[in-house]
Design a protein around this motif. Sequence first.
Motif, PDB file in Angstrom:
ATOM      1  N   HIS A  73      10.074 -71.779 -79.204  1.00  0.00           N
ATOM      2  CA  HIS A  73       8.797 -71.839 -78.486  1.00  0.00           C
ATOM      3  C   HIS A  73       8.306 -70.412 -78.245  1.00  0.00           C
ATOM      4  CE1 HIS A  73       5.963 -72.616 -75.199  1.00  0.00           C
ATOM      5  NE2 HIS A  73       5.892 -73.843 -75.695  1.00  0.00           N
ATOM      6  N   SER A  75       7.063 -69.035 -75.763  1.00  0.00           N
ATOM      7  CA  SER A  75       7.428 -68.491 -74.445  1.00  0.00           C
ATOM      8  C   SER A  75       8.833 -67.897 -74.439  1.00  0.00           C
ATOM      9  CB  SER A  75       7.317 -69.573 -73.361  1.00  0.00           C
ATOM     10  OG  SER A  75       8.299 -70.576 -73.553  1.00  0.00           O
ATOM     11  N   HIS A  76       9.594 -68.131 -75.499  1.00  0.00           N
ATOM     12  CA  HIS A  76      10.938 -67.570 -75.631  1.00  0.00           C
ATOM     13  C   HIS A  76      10.907 -66.419 -76.640  1.00  0.00           C
ATOM     14  CE1 HIS A  76      12.320 -71.768 -74.288  1.00  0.00           C
ATOM     15  NE2 HIS A  76      12.188 -70.975 -73.248  1.00  0.00           N
ATOM     16  N   ASP A  77      10.515 -65.255 -76.154  1.00  0.00           N
ATOM     17  CA  ASP A  77      10.494 -64.042 -76.960  1.00  0.00           C
ATOM     18  C   ASP A  77       9.653 -64.187 -78.227  1.00  0.00           C
ATOM     19  OD1 ASP A  77      11.175 -61.343 -77.366  1.00  0.00           O
ATOM     20  OD2 ASP A  77      12.894 -61.887 -78.614  1.00  0.00           O
ATOM     21  N   HIS A  78       8.561 -64.922 -78.118  1.00  0.00           N
ATOM     22  CA  HIS A  78       7.580 -65.089 -79.207  1.00  0.00           C
ATOM     23  C   HIS A  78       8.134 -65.812 -80.441  1.00  0.00           C
ATOM     24  CE1 HIS A  78       4.785 -62.574 -77.005  1.00  0.00           C
ATOM     25  NE2 HIS A  78       5.777 -61.721 -76.828  1.00  0.00           N
ATOM     26  N   ASP A  91      15.457 -73.392 -71.885  1.00  0.00           N
ATOM     27  CA  ASP A  91      16.382 -72.298 -72.160  1.00  0.00           C
ATOM     28  C   ASP A  91      17.492 -72.393 -71.130  1.00  0.00           C
ATOM     29  OD1 ASP A  91      17.758 -69.997 -72.790  1.00  0.00           O
ATOM     30  OD2 ASP A  91      16.162 -68.626 -72.172  1.00  0.00           O
ATOM     31  N   TRP A 153       4.119 -64.311 -83.352  1.00  0.00           N
ATOM     32  CA  TRP A 153       5.233 -65.270 -83.416  1.00  0.00           C
ATOM     33  C   TRP A 153       6.283 -64.786 -84.396  1.00  0.00           C
ATOM     34  CZ3 TRP A 153       3.310 -71.021 -83.611  1.00  0.00           C
ATOM     35  CH2 TRP A 153       2.617 -71.315 -82.422  1.00  0.00           C
TER      36      TRP A 153
END
Length: 181
Positions: A73, A75-78, A91, A153
């Motif tokens: 996703h 929101s998890h480090d792109h 996470d 991303w």
Amino acid sequence: MTTRRRFLAAGGLALAGLAARRVVAAAPMVEIHMRATERGEEVWFDPIGVRVEPGTTVRWLVDRDVHTTTAYHPSHDHHSLRIPEAAAPWDSGFLTQPGAHFDVTLTVEGVYDYYCLPHEQAGMVGRIVVGRPSGPGALPFDYFAGRPGTADWKPVPPAAQQAFPSVDAILQRRVVRRRPA
């Protein structure tokens, strides 16, 4: 004198039913183990692919080493989006002790791809198909290339891409174990 017939006629059966203990079915649960060889040269999720129905709780359990379960996703480090758009990303953070676990209940249909943060480059990834396969996880790994808003991303690393079981294999077998190294 109360007879059985009078008791039933007076609604006694309905009252007796109210006094009976209610049994509530627990949501189904699937366990996925987070494994590693003794020296840590190999790491994997077991099983690596599962098919479940919406509302199933997935529990990741540490057998050895330090792991995470992290949804693909932005929101998890792109990382690129590889779970259904309407689903909440998860996470676990670092799970450091054998027996430590993390649970997620999956309610939105689609394909969910996830990884272990310290071991993604080694191909420690997994895939869950909830109900019918759909969403970004069912698309090619580079589906987002050139789309607005996705320039930052990160793509799924090649070793991880190769490790994923196919959606078809998961649909056919329901549980897919990791390929031997």
